[in-house]
Design an enzyme around this catalytic site. Structure first.
Site, mmCIF file in Angstrom:
data_model
loop_
_atom_site.group_PDB
_atom_site.id
_atom_site.type_symbol
_atom_site.label_atom_id
_atom_site.label_comp_id
_atom_site.label_asym_id
_atom_site.label_seq_id
_atom_site.Cartn_x
_atom_site.Cartn_y
_atom_site.Cartn_z
ATOM 1 N N GLU A 176 -5.611 -5.011 7.025
ATOM 2 C CA GLU A 176 -5.228 -4.043 5.572
ATOM 3 C C GLU A 176 -6.219 -4.013 4.570
ATOM 4 O O GLU A 176 -6.746 -4.845 4.081
ATOM 5 C CB GLU A 176 -3.897 -4.897 5.362
ATOM 6 C CG GLU A 176 -3.421 -4.331 4.164
ATOM 7 C CD GLU A 176 -2.288 -5.273 3.328
ATOM 8 O OE1 GLU A 176 -2.051 -4.866 2.200
ATOM 9 O OE2 GLU A 176 -1.888 -6.149 3.678
ATOM 10 N N GLY A 177 -6.297 -2.678 3.810
ATOM 11 C CA GLY A 177 -7.309 -2.568 2.858
ATOM 12 C C GLY A 177 -6.820 -2.880 1.630
ATOM 13 O O GLY A 177 -5.766 -3.269 1.641
ATOM 14 N N GLU A 223 -0.063 -0.360 -4.503
ATOM 15 C CA GLU A 223 1.221 -0.689 -4.943
ATOM 16 C C GLU A 223 2.242 0.229 -4.264
ATOM 17 O O GLU A 223 3.193 0.776 -5.036
ATOM 18 C CB GLU A 223 1.760 -0.838 -6.376
ATOM 19 C CG GLU A 223 0.477 -1.830 -7.001
ATOM 20 C CD GLU A 223 1.166 -3.126 -6.782
ATOM 21 O OE1 GLU A 223 2.100 -3.403 -6.249
ATOM 22 O OE2 GLU A 223 -0.004 -4.117 -6.467
ATOM 23 N N LYS A 266 -6.918 -9.386 5.954
ATOM 24 C CA LYS A 266 -7.116 -8.905 4.647
ATOM 25 C C LYS A 266 -8.485 -9.093 4.205
ATOM 26 O O LYS A 266 -9.206 -10.307 4.004
ATOM 27 C CB LYS A 266 -6.256 -9.671 3.713
ATOM 28 C CG LYS A 266 -6.164 -9.095 2.112
ATOM 29 C CD LYS A 266 -5.466 -7.939 2.077
ATOM 30 C CE LYS A 266 -5.303 -6.922 0.817
ATOM 31 N NZ LYS A 266 -4.710 -6.001 0.637
ATOM 32 N N ASP A 326 -1.773 -11.259 0.675
ATOM 33 C CA ASP A 326 -0.943 -10.379 1.380
ATOM 34 C C ASP A 326 -1.083 -10.559 2.946
ATOM 35 O O ASP A 326 -0.042 -10.462 3.510
ATOM 36 C CB ASP A 326 -1.637 -8.769 1.292
ATOM 37 C CG ASP A 326 -1.654 -7.922 -0.078
ATOM 38 O OD1 ASP A 326 -0.784 -8.686 -1.012
ATOM 39 O OD2 ASP A 326 -2.454 -7.281 -0.484
ATOM 40 N N GLY A 346 6.045 4.064 2.701
ATOM 41 C CA GLY A 346 5.645 2.655 2.300
ATOM 42 C C GLY A 346 7.045 2.332 1.604
ATOM 43 O O GLY A 346 7.452 0.842 1.896
ATOM 44 N N SER A 347 7.981 3.141 0.966
ATOM 45 C CA SER A 347 8.862 2.580 0.081
ATOM 46 C C SER A 347 9.913 3.785 -0.210
ATOM 47 O O SER A 347 9.751 4.284 -0.960
ATOM 48 C CB SER A 347 8.656 2.015 -1.149
ATOM 49 O OG SER A 347 9.409 1.485 -1.813
ATOM 50 N N GLY A 387 -5.864 -1.155 -1.952
ATOM 51 C CA GLY A 387 -5.732 0.118 -2.384
ATOM 52 C C GLY A 387 -5.863 1.394 -1.488
ATOM 53 O O GLY A 387 -5.627 1.360 -0.380
ATOM 54 N N PRO A 429 12.300 1.265 3.967
ATOM 55 C CA PRO A 429 13.182 1.375 3.107
ATOM 56 C C PRO A 429 12.821 0.506 1.671
ATOM 57 O O PRO A 429 11.921 -0.509 1.955
ATOM 58 C CB PRO A 429 14.641 0.586 3.336
ATOM 59 C CG PRO A 429 14.163 0.700 4.806
ATOM 60 C CD PRO A 429 12.928 0.688 5.338
#
Length: 242
Positions: free
Chosen positions: A110-111, A12, A37, A50, A171-172, A113, A201
């Protein structure tokens, strides 16, 4: 780089959105892209996973592929075992990525976690898939307190397996970053032993897809197909750090 593995320092933290941004930047350059994925957990059949979400944001020319789906929001090995379903082995991930690479210019794996989350009860992980593929690994990290330790541990785990981190993407990134986040702009490359390659962002995944595709190159460094400049971005916050 026909195949890039995308891992996070945890869950997350914006891994899917970063994957979508890299895919969008590549697609804007005219490259065909697949997002793979290996194991989607925590979603029922019919819900967008995802890989599908990354493909939606990145636009036409981007294919989303999912190898397995398990309903409970757990580590893939645990979720597969509880569902009575066969797990995904690292070798299967590598084979699927290589097949997609024969048909696309770029494959993003993309893994789920972090790097060492188990895919199966034999101890297979995303790191093992990356080793089999001999692929560079992009690390997605959160911006705030604690991220330096998590990033350093991820980079150390990569190097212990003869893998090198390609770089780090935040990531954020918050609209109003705190002191720790601002300081981490300078400290993350040192923790990872790899460059800072982008800052996405906070809330970018909620943008309309067209707006996301337009903005994505401005979040990523040239090494990822964008125009973002790490030094200029860091300098914008330097005075506030003191």
């Amino acid at each position: 780089m026909p195949i890039v593995v995308v891992t996070g320092t945890g869950t997350e933290i914006g891994k899917t959105v970063v994957t979508a941004a890299v895919a969008a930047a590549a697609a804007a350059q005219g490259r065909t892209v697949a997002v793979l994925k290996p194991a989607q957990t925590g979603l029922a059949a019919g819900e967008a996973g995802d890989a599908q979400e990354a493909a939606r944001l990145a636009g036409s020319g981007v294919t989303g592929v999912e190898l397995a789906r398990f309903p409970e929001p757990l580590a893939p090995a645990t979720a597969a075992r509880r569902a009575g379903m066969p797990p995904v082995a690292p070798q299967a991930v590598a084979e699927a990525a290589e097949k997609l690479a024969a048909e696309h210019d770029l494959v993003l794996v993309e893994g789920a976690g972090g790097l060492l989350v188990r895919f199966d009860d034999a101890g297979g992980t995303l790191a093992e898939s990356a080793r089999l593929l001999r692929a560079p690994v992009l690390v997605v990290a959160p911006p705030g307190l604690g991220t330096l330790n998590m990033t350093a541990l991820t980079a150390e785990a990569l190097r212990a397996r003869s893998l090198e981190p390609l770089g780090v993407v935040v990531g954020s990134w918050p609209a109003v970053p705190g002191l720790a986040a601002r300081c981490n702009l300078a400290d993350l490359p040192e923790a990872a032993g790899a460059p800072l390659l982008g800052v996405v962002p906070e809330g970018s995944g909620s943008l309309p897809a067209a707006a996301f595709r337009t903005a994505a190159p401005h979040w990523l460094a040239p090494a990822l197909g964008g125009v973002w400049n790490a030094d200029a971005f860091a300098q914008a916050f330097a005075a506030a750090v003191g």
